[in-house]
Design a protein around this motif. Sequence first.
Motif, PDB file in Angstrom:
ATOM      1  N   THR A  19      17.602  23.421  42.596  1.00  0.00           N
ATOM      2  CA  THR A  19      17.894  22.469  43.662  1.00  0.00           C
ATOM      3  C   THR A  19      18.500  21.210  43.042  1.00  0.00           C
ATOM      4  OG1 THR A  19      16.123  23.250  45.095  1.00  0.00           O
ATOM      5  CG2 THR A  19      16.880  21.001  45.449  1.00  0.00           C
ATOM      6  N   VAL A  77      20.037  17.243  43.637  1.00  0.00           N
ATOM      7  CA  VAL A  77      19.746  16.082  44.476  1.00  0.00           C
ATOM      8  C   VAL A  77      20.898  15.094  44.400  1.00  0.00           C
ATOM      9  CG1 VAL A  77      18.095  14.230  44.923  1.00  0.00           C
ATOM     10  CG2 VAL A  77      17.297  16.408  43.979  1.00  0.00           C
ATOM     11  N   THR A  97      19.479  17.067  49.390  1.00  0.00           N
ATOM     12  CA  THR A  97      19.522  18.145  48.399  1.00  0.00           C
ATOM     13  C   THR A  97      20.480  19.262  48.809  1.00  0.00           C
ATOM     14  OG1 THR A  97      17.658  19.310  49.440  1.00  0.00           O
ATOM     15  CG2 THR A  97      17.135  17.703  47.719  1.00  0.00           C
ATOM     16  N   ASP A 120      21.080  23.593  47.682  1.00  0.00           N
ATOM     17  CA  ASP A 120      20.629  24.763  46.927  1.00  0.00           C
ATOM     18  C   ASP A 120      21.801  25.707  46.682  1.00  0.00           C
ATOM     19  OD1 ASP A 120      17.867  24.080  46.781  1.00  0.00           O
ATOM     20  OD2 ASP A 120      17.637  24.690  48.879  1.00  0.00           O
ATOM     21  N   THR A 148      16.943  15.366  53.178  1.00  0.00           N
ATOM     22  CA  THR A 148      15.588  15.186  52.647  1.00  0.00           C
ATOM     23  C   THR A 148      15.117  13.744  52.770  1.00  0.00           C
ATOM     24  OG1 THR A 148      16.035  16.976  51.086  1.00  0.00           O
ATOM     25  CG2 THR A 148      14.133  15.581  50.631  1.00  0.00           C
TER      26      THR A 148
END
Length: 357
Positions: free
Chosen positions: A8, A10, A102, A104, A138
């Motif tokens: 992940t 950020v 974030t 992925d 997030t």
Amino acid sequence: MLVRFTSTLVVSEYFNLARFGEIVLTEASRAYQFTHDSVPSVAGYAAYLDSLKARRIKLDDDTNFQNPATAGATDKPYPYPTQGGFPNGGLSLSNKMRGGDTIDNLTGVMHWSWAGASGTDAWRIRPVQGIEYTFIPTNIEPPTPGNVGGSLKIASFNVLNYFTTLNVRGANSIEELDRQKAKIVAAMDVIDADIIGLIEIENSSNDFATNDLVDGLNAVVGAGTYDYVATGGIGSDQIKCAFIYKPTTVSLVGDYAILDSSIDPIFIDNKNRPALVQTFQEIATGEKLTVAVNHFKSKGSSCDSLGDPDQSDGQANCAQVRADAATALANFLATDPTGSGDSDFLIIGDLNAYKKE
């Protein structure tokens, strides 16, 4: 080379999002400046940079154009990256990202490249046709600021070279100046502060830029809502600090005071901008408060001529110049330079230093 990140990532930085169409991503968590969390240290800073290199990547769009032209509505979405779109629907004021969001399984073409200007070489991920670059929100923006108590709201605002004189350091045309003013006024309207310390406003003997900004703000919020502290020119730089305030909630107490090299020679006023100090009185309570608005030397250009180089300890250029300015400011305020007879002082502005410096 086509790659996929299984970790992940950020969002840590988006300073060059509008200019180059790039954001900085870090593994697992946001990366803060070294001296935000750590005291200055040559060895510690070197270790920090090594660690950062291993966990940071830039996600770039598929061009090296700088500041791509925009047209149409004021809030026109920026399609970033060009392929896929970020966020879905394009980046705009109503559809935005925040630091801490974030992503992925980031997939794209990795290569070493510049962004479109010298000194920007870095490893980058370029978007691929058909892949959506979807970020997870997030770090949710709170609907309103938290209640911190108190009866006055005080803010500092860097107006980023607000000049009514064209082609100097600010706007190059009336249209550009109007856009700059509209953005500043809109922000100040929402902030709704009783006192605002301004940084990087044009320095002139007649305060014309400050008066112009106050006129523009009052045209939106109501005639007479804001006034300004008339100082005329301060120091020799093209920019200065200034105050605007609401005369219905606070009044001026006595004259303003200036901290410059003539007051304390360790305050280098051709590197730092002179500090502006003014005492205000809250009309509702009669309580006094002295506010100092500052603009310490930046980390960008060097102070090598003063024997204050970048020590590679995380503080960048001119660390001693800023530290000396802070000492001079504290000593100056201890003398009660406006003669307020009150012990309440507030330091605001751009100190150009992080928490542990």
